[in-house]
Design a protein around this motif. Sequence first.
Motif, short mmCIF file in Angstrom:
data_model
loop_
_atom_site.label_atom_id
_atom_site.label_comp_id
_atom_site.label_asym_id
_atom_site.label_seq_id
_atom_site.Cartn_x
_atom_site.Cartn_y
_atom_site.Cartn_z
N ALA A 198 37.19 38.17 50.72
CA ALA A 198 35.89 38.82 50.65
C ALA A 198 34.97 38.05 49.72
N GLY A 199 33.68 38.23 49.90
CA GLY A 199 32.69 37.57 49.06
C GLY A 199 31.33 37.62 49.73
N MET A 200 30.30 37.47 48.96
CA MET A 200 28.95 37.55 49.51
C MET A 200 28.67 36.35 50.40
N THR A 201 27.63 36.46 51.22
CA THR A 201 27.29 35.41 52.17
C THR A 201 26.98 34.09 51.46
N ARG A 227 45.14 39.01 48.16
CA ARG A 227 43.70 39.28 48.11
C ARG A 227 42.99 38.06 47.51
N LEU A 228 41.82 37.75 48.03
CA LEU A 228 41.02 36.66 47.50
C LEU A 228 39.56 37.09 47.51
N CYS A 229 38.94 37.11 46.34
CA CYS A 229 37.56 37.58 46.23
C CYS A 229 36.70 36.47 45.64
N LEU A 230 35.69 36.03 46.40
CA LEU A 230 34.72 35.08 45.90
C LEU A 230 33.63 35.85 45.15
N SER A 273 29.02 42.94 41.79
CA SER A 273 29.41 43.93 40.79
C SER A 273 30.92 44.10 40.75
N ALA A 274 31.38 44.70 39.65
CA ALA A 274 32.81 44.98 39.52
C ALA A 274 33.26 46.00 40.55
N GLY A 275 32.37 46.93 40.90
CA GLY A 275 32.71 47.92 41.91
C GLY A 275 32.99 47.29 43.25
N THR A 276 32.20 46.30 43.61
CA THR A 276 32.42 45.58 44.88
C THR A 276 33.72 44.79 44.82
N ALA A 277 34.04 44.23 43.66
CA ALA A 277 35.29 43.49 43.50
C ALA A 277 36.49 44.40 43.73
N ILE A 296 40.43 39.04 36.37
CA ILE A 296 39.26 38.16 36.30
C ILE A 296 38.17 38.81 37.14
N ASN A 297 37.03 39.05 36.56
CA ASN A 297 35.95 39.74 37.27
C ASN A 297 35.20 38.76 38.17
N PRO A 298 35.28 38.90 39.50
CA PRO A 298 34.58 37.97 40.39
C PRO A 298 33.06 38.01 40.24
N ALA A 299 32.53 39.09 39.66
CA ALA A 299 31.08 39.17 39.45
C ALA A 299 30.62 38.18 38.38
N LEU A 300 31.55 37.63 37.59
CA LEU A 300 31.20 36.67 36.55
C LEU A 300 31.25 35.23 37.04
#
Length: 420
Positions: A113-116, A270-273, A277-281, A296-300
């Motif tokens: 997951a991750g933003m466009t 799980r893999l998050c780009l 926000s932390a909620g989305t992570a 590790i917070n992906p929002a950072l």
Amino acid sequence: MIRADEATVSDVQTGALYDFLVPEGRTYEDVEKRLGTVAGMFQVTRLHLTMERSRDNERRVKLLKLHEPPFTRPFPAPTRQEIEAFAGVPLGHDVTGQLVGVPTFDKASLLVAGMTQMGKTTLINGLITCLLIAYGEFDLYLLDGKFCGLTRFEPIATRYESSDDPAVFWDMVQELNNLSDRRYEEIKESLRKRQPAPKFKPVIFIVDEAADFFSSGGTSEEKDQAKQIAEDTRSLVSKSLESGISTVLMTQRPSTNAIPVMVRDQFLYRLCLYVASAGTAKVALGDTYFETVAPINPALLDPDIKGQGVLFTKGRSTLIRGFHFADKFIWDVVDEKVEARVEALPEETPLRQAIDLMRSKGVEFMTTPDMAPALGILEDDPVKRGKKLNELLGGPPAHKTSQGRGYRLEDLLAFAKSDT
């Protein structure tokens, strides 16, 4: 308090390595849980720190503090030899430049997951390339929701679809669920006969832009279909692992409603780009992710560094950056794989002879009247001749063009691939 005689500090290529013992009564976990606080004491961010536990002493900690933000300078893509030597399936580099990934896709699936425009598709292109190099024989099912994100691998795919239609996704899910059911019947039959369990060819199902396939319209029929798609997908991800079928879903909309919870909860990897926000992570990494050890917070993450993400496997988080292979490297890997499957066909088979004939003449299409005599079919009646040729070849699809009815080389190669 850390004793000076129980600590060393050494410079490495990417930073400073602190090797020390925590006081008696403490363990490495006491440091791991507080890496954010430790980073603040070093006046850097949590992303600058990585920690490795000792295998011989619970008190020993190896802490790497990077000189600069992670992945400021990209690492070169790995060679074939490095990919083959990796113990598992590599997904990218860690902050020190070492390959990192997952041990296997046997009985495991992956959610990305991750933003466009954060590099998900490039990362998955790298994953598929590594699978083709080092994972052995497997069947690849691809659903390209971006229409051209996975096109490089169409020649090697057992089934490739380029569509954003939920019905296409559902059809592929049902096909794989049916395959899983047949495999489970074989397993049960072997158990009844007290025979060794059958070994199945692995199947990896990769879907780009998966969230599009779970959305529903306003009608009751569309809502019912969306509900059934979610249930069938949950069944595929959760129940098909023992039968050798693994699923990789990618989504650029890691929101609460993008992928149903009952589907998300089934993923081991799980893999998050980068996300906003932390909620989305939490949607991508799990609701309890920030309660795990050293999250590790992906929002950072730096959104300007494409392909950077948090890999969460077996309760551990690793900051990685996916590979960016040159197109020619990927094309060469795909071509070699296709060629290897064709070479696996016995030379005396009519299908292999037809492929070799078209290649020797340098043509992409050959009519039935031209191909049939070369394969020993001398029938004058065009209908009977076409039927005999198709039966001889094993039933590949035929096409009609301005030249007449015949066969395309790419279709014969695809048919040969599915038959090996």
